[in-house]
Write a protein that holds these residues in place. Structure first.
Motif, PDB file in Angstrom:
ATOM      1  N   UNK A 181      38.745  35.451  51.532  1.00 50.68           N
ATOM      2  CA  UNK A 181      38.712  35.526  50.074  1.00 50.68           C
ATOM      3  C   UNK A 181      39.977  34.882  49.543  1.00 50.68           C
ATOM      4  N   UNK A 182      39.842  33.772  48.858  1.00 49.27           N
ATOM      5  CA  UNK A 182      40.995  33.008  48.397  1.00 49.27           C
ATOM      6  C   UNK A 182      41.301  33.221  46.935  1.00 49.27           C
ATOM      7  N   UNK A 183      42.228  32.404  46.448  1.00 45.64           N
ATOM      8  CA  UNK A 183      42.665  32.486  45.067  1.00 45.64           C
ATOM      9  C   UNK A 183      44.159  32.700  45.001  1.00 45.64           C
ATOM     10  N   UNK A 184      44.758  32.297  43.888  1.00 45.34           N
ATOM     11  CA  UNK A 184      46.196  32.435  43.702  1.00 45.34           C
ATOM     12  C   UNK A 184      46.516  33.748  43.003  1.00 45.34           C
ATOM     13  N   UNK A 185      47.322  34.539  43.596  1.00 44.33           N
ATOM     14  CA  UNK A 185      47.869  35.786  43.049  1.00 44.33           C
ATOM     15  C   UNK A 185      46.837  36.639  42.318  1.00 44.33           C
ATOM     16  N   UNK A 186      46.884  36.715  40.983  1.00 44.60           N
ATOM     17  CA  UNK A 186      45.966  37.585  40.252  1.00 44.60           C
ATOM     18  C   UNK A 186      44.515  37.185  40.475  1.00 44.60           C
ATOM     19  N   UNK A 187      44.259  35.881  40.594  1.00 44.55           N
ATOM     20  CA  UNK A 187      42.891  35.418  40.808  1.00 44.55           C
ATOM     21  C   UNK A 187      42.333  35.968  42.122  1.00 44.55           C
ATOM     22  N   UNK A 188      43.159  35.996  43.146  1.00 48.06           N
ATOM     23  CA  UNK A 188      42.683  36.513  44.427  1.00 48.06           C
ATOM     24  C   UNK A 188      42.410  38.007  44.344  1.00 48.06           C
ATOM     25  N   UNK A 189      43.227  38.731  43.633  1.00 47.02           N
ATOM     26  CA  UNK A 189      42.996  40.168  43.468  1.00 47.02           C
ATOM     27  C   UNK A 189      41.689  40.426  42.727  1.00 47.02           C
ATOM     28  N   UNK A 190      41.414  39.626  41.720  1.00 48.89           N
ATOM     29  CA  UNK A 190      40.137  39.720  41.013  1.00 48.89           C
ATOM     30  C   UNK A 190      38.992  39.420  41.975  1.00 48.89           C
ATOM     31  N   UNK A 191      39.169  38.394  42.808  1.00 51.39           N
ATOM     32  CA  UNK A 191      38.119  38.042  43.766  1.00 51.39           C
ATOM     33  C   UNK A 191      37.880  39.145  44.792  1.00 51.39           C
ATOM     34  N   UNK A 192      38.952  39.846  45.183  1.00 48.98           N
ATOM     35  CA  UNK A 192      38.792  40.975  46.089  1.00 48.98           C
ATOM     36  C   UNK A 192      37.995  42.091  45.418  1.00 48.98           C
TER      37      UNK A 192
END
Length: 225
Positions: free
Chosen positions: A145-156
């Protein structure tokens, strides 16, 4: 409602770490972000007559800046487990519940760990059990599950169907709350109030490793949440 909490592994974590784990429906060990050399990944504090005393796990990080936590190797040549166990045994010799927990910590610490994250997570999950916490956990490094910082947390959150994200107050400095709101995910701030409990040596010192609470209160430690 499903609540997700995501935290970097820490060595013998403090009570706030376990408060997040307790309040979440799923807890993610955030073990694939960059290792912070002067953070809590490989060290924590316990209580001595002079105040807080550090316990630090030596790691091999020279020339490896920015490596993810789960790739950080322990420097086994320094004999640190014996030193940590001796220090805890000495400082908590008169704490009422040391004998109940220290042998179990010894069994974990004396295993031939290669990677710091494996040690941290094994300790945290054992301590969580002692504190009456049964929240399921996953390791971020095992997820694609990727993404930068806040985006990755949202993706999680999206990946696990979580509609609430629980995080500590320090995240106010960097968390993009608007990104969560657009995804329909509520951000819950921990707002942790540290308990005061019977402790060896005056005065009371908060924010130590949770082993301090366990050695002093034993089974009653779970009542401090």
């Amino acid at each position: 409602m499903t609540t997700l909490a995501v935290l970097q592994p820490g060595y013998l974590p403090w009570l706030g770490y376990f408060d997040q784990m307790r309040r979440a429906d799923l807890f993610i060990h955030y073990d694939d972000v960059a290792f912070d050399k002067h953070g809590w990944r490989n060290r924590n504090r316990i209580k001595s007559p002079q105040g807080p005393q550090w316990l630090s796990v030596p790691v091999r990080h020279k020339g490896l800046g920015g490596q993810p936590i789960h790739r950080v190797r322990i420097d086994a040549a320094q004999g640190w487990p014996r030193k940590h166990l001796q220090t805890m045994a000495q400082l908590y010799a008169r704490a009422p519940h040391t004998a109940a927990f220290l042998p179990h910590l010894q069994a974990i610490l004396q295993q031939p760990w290669e990677f710091l994250a494996d040690l941290d997570i094994a300790l945290a999950e054992r301590m969580a059990g002692w504190l009456g916490i049964a929240t399921p956990t996953r390791r971020a490094s095992a997820l694609e599950i990727g993404g930068a910082r806040s985006e990755r947390l949202v993706n999680l959150c999206r990946h696990f169907g979580a509609d609430r994200y629980l995080t500590g107050d320090s995240a106010r400095n960097y968390l993009n709350v608007a990104l969560f709101e657009r995804a329909g995910i509520e951000v819950i701030w921990q707002n942790y109030a540290h308990p005061v409990y019977p402790q060896r040596f005056e005065p009371f010192v908060p924010y130590l490793s949770a082993v301090d609470l366990l050695f002093n209160l034993g089974p009653a430690a779970a009542d401090c949440f």
